[in-house]
Design a protein around this motif. Structure first.
Motif, short mmCIF file in Angstrom:
data_model
loop_
_atom_site.label_atom_id
_atom_site.label_comp_id
_atom_site.label_asym_id
_atom_site.label_seq_id
_atom_site.Cartn_x
_atom_site.Cartn_y
_atom_site.Cartn_z
N GLY A 46 1.09 -1.13 -0.06
CA GLY A 46 0.04 -0.10 -0.06
C GLY A 46 0.89 1.09 0.06
N LEU A 47 0.33 2.19 -0.60
CA LEU A 47 1.03 3.37 -0.71
C LEU A 47 0.39 4.61 -0.03
CD1 LEU A 47 1.90 3.51 -4.65
CD2 LEU A 47 3.61 2.75 -2.75
N PHE A 48 -0.82 4.51 0.29
CA PHE A 48 -1.58 5.30 1.19
C PHE A 48 -2.41 4.66 2.13
CE2 PHE A 48 -1.19 7.57 -3.06
CZ PHE A 48 -0.56 8.88 -2.68
N GLU A 49 -2.66 5.41 3.34
CA GLU A 49 -3.33 5.07 4.40
C GLU A 49 -4.58 5.92 4.21
OE1 GLU A 49 -1.95 4.21 8.33
OE2 GLU A 49 -0.05 4.78 7.51
N ARG A 50 -5.85 5.46 4.28
CA ARG A 50 -7.12 6.15 3.79
C ARG A 50 -8.00 6.25 5.15
NH1 ARG A 50 -5.24 3.37 -0.13
NH2 ARG A 50 -5.36 4.04 -2.38
N PHE A 51 -8.20 7.59 5.58
CA PHE A 51 -9.10 7.94 6.74
C PHE A 51 -10.16 8.72 6.10
CE2 PHE A 51 -4.38 7.76 7.76
CZ PHE A 51 -4.40 6.89 8.62
N GLY A 52 -11.23 8.06 5.71
CA GLY A 52 -12.40 8.84 5.32
C GLY A 52 -12.26 9.50 4.24
N ALA A 56 -2.80 9.69 4.04
CA ALA A 56 -1.52 9.71 4.48
C ALA A 56 -0.60 8.85 3.74
CB ALA A 56 -1.50 9.74 6.11
N LEU A 57 0.45 9.08 3.62
CA LEU A 57 1.58 8.33 2.84
C LEU A 57 1.92 7.18 3.83
CD1 LEU A 57 3.74 10.87 1.08
CD2 LEU A 57 2.50 8.93 -0.02
N THR A 58 1.91 5.98 3.30
CA THR A 58 2.58 4.88 4.14
C THR A 58 3.98 5.00 4.00
OG1 THR A 58 2.76 3.42 2.26
CG2 THR A 58 0.72 3.55 3.58
N PRO A 59 4.84 4.08 4.79
CA PRO A 59 6.18 4.28 4.69
C PRO A 59 6.73 3.95 3.26
CG PRO A 59 5.63 3.13 6.69
CD PRO A 59 4.40 3.29 5.95
N ALA A 60 6.00 2.92 2.68
CA ALA A 60 6.53 2.61 1.24
C ALA A 60 6.21 3.82 0.41
CB ALA A 60 5.87 1.58 0.81
#
Length: 299
Positions: A46-52, A56-60
């Motif tokens: 995953g490249l993004f964490e989704r919050f609604g 936000a960017l993941t470490p990768a």
């Protein structure tokens, strides 16, 4: 050459918004999501964490973003060097900058015109907001270069001086005030029209008055207006005193439509500065634009 998928990823990562990226890229949000998903499948993470509605960017994702910024810089340097030896090579570039209201209206237009004439391969988008909101846009990665009034003491932002300008007090001929030279304490008895909170012009006035132990809150402020033009147009037909950038009222002072009111004990000088996020100062083509603008106003 960066792939289309990577260009889309960069825009989402810069804005931290799929919606905003789709708007700036002029493609549908579903198309943006599809390209990012394809990259995530390619990199098996995953490249993004989704919050609604926010991401936000993941470490990768952070690793990929930083490497792509370096690649984009190298790509631009490559384009410049190839263009220097090949007259027919002219790749398109898109710059997004922001400037405070006064700068957008009176300072930057002739520079942009001269710069684009010299660089016909560049498309430039200019966001016009007050200084506080331009700083926010920079920190939110909506823009990569801003020009604002003053310094806001933000640790992860670098400030590069551009030029200075006076802020002057002006009144219309309808104003019953007859004296054209005052002291700061006289402001307690004069109706005022001022800029909105967050304005660089207002910040300069507040700082100068504070040195005289005078608070804006204690003065007879009748109206606050957003934008230099709005304030100028108001004071032209009203009896309030206003403080405006000299560059904004040159024509009106020359024609007599507005009259300058001098203060013996107030020095109102604004300093225009480029702002960039630390670590991006050498990114092209923004570095070129900063140098070009400084040369333009040093003549």
């Amino acid at each position: 050459m960066l792939s289309h998928k990577h260009e889309i990823f960069l825009e989402v990562a810069r804005l931290l918004s799929f919606t905003k990226a789709s708007q700036t890229l002029f493609i549908s949000q579903s198309a943006v999501s599809k390209q990012v998903k394809a990259l995530e499948e390619h990199y098996k993470t995953g490249l993004f964490e989704r919050f609604g509605n926010s991401v936000a960017l993941t470490p990768a994702g952070r690793i990929l973003y930083n490497k792509l910024l370096q690649a984009k810089q190298l790509q631009h340097e490559l384009h410049q060097e190839i263009a220097s030896v090949s007259e027919n090579f002219s790749p398109r570039l898109h710059m997004v900058i922001g400037a405070s209201t006064t700068i957008s209206l009176y300072v930057i237009p002739p520079v942009v015109s001269a710069y684009l004439t010299r660089n016909p391969n560049i498309l430039l988008s200019l966001k016009n907001r007050n200084s506080e909101n331009i700083l926010k846009a920079l920190l939110d990665h909506e823009i990569d270069l801003g020009i604002i009034e003053g310094i806001h003491k933000v640790s992860n932002v670098t400030y590069t001086p551009l030029l200075t300008d006076d802020v002057v007090a002006v009144r219309s001929s309808r104003n019953p005030l007859k004296k054209n030279e005052l002291e700061a304490k006289d402001l307690y008895d004069i109706p005022l029209a001022l800029r909105e909170s967050g304005s660089g012009t207002l910040a300069v006035l507040e700082e100068a008055l504070a040195a005289r132990h005078i608070r804006i809150a204690d003065l007879p402020v009748r109206v606050r207006l957003g934008g230099t033009e709005a304030l100028k147009n108001f004071v032209r037909v009203d009896t309030c005193l206003a403080f405006l950038p000299r560059q904004a009222v040159v024509k009106e002072l020359a024609s007599g439509e507005l009259i300058e009111v001098k203060f013996r004990d107030l020095a109102l000088v604004r300093r225009f500065n480029f702002i960039q996020r630390k670590g991006t100062e050498n990114n092209l083509p923004y570095k070129d634009f900063v140098q070009f603008t400084k040369r333009y106003y040093s003549k």
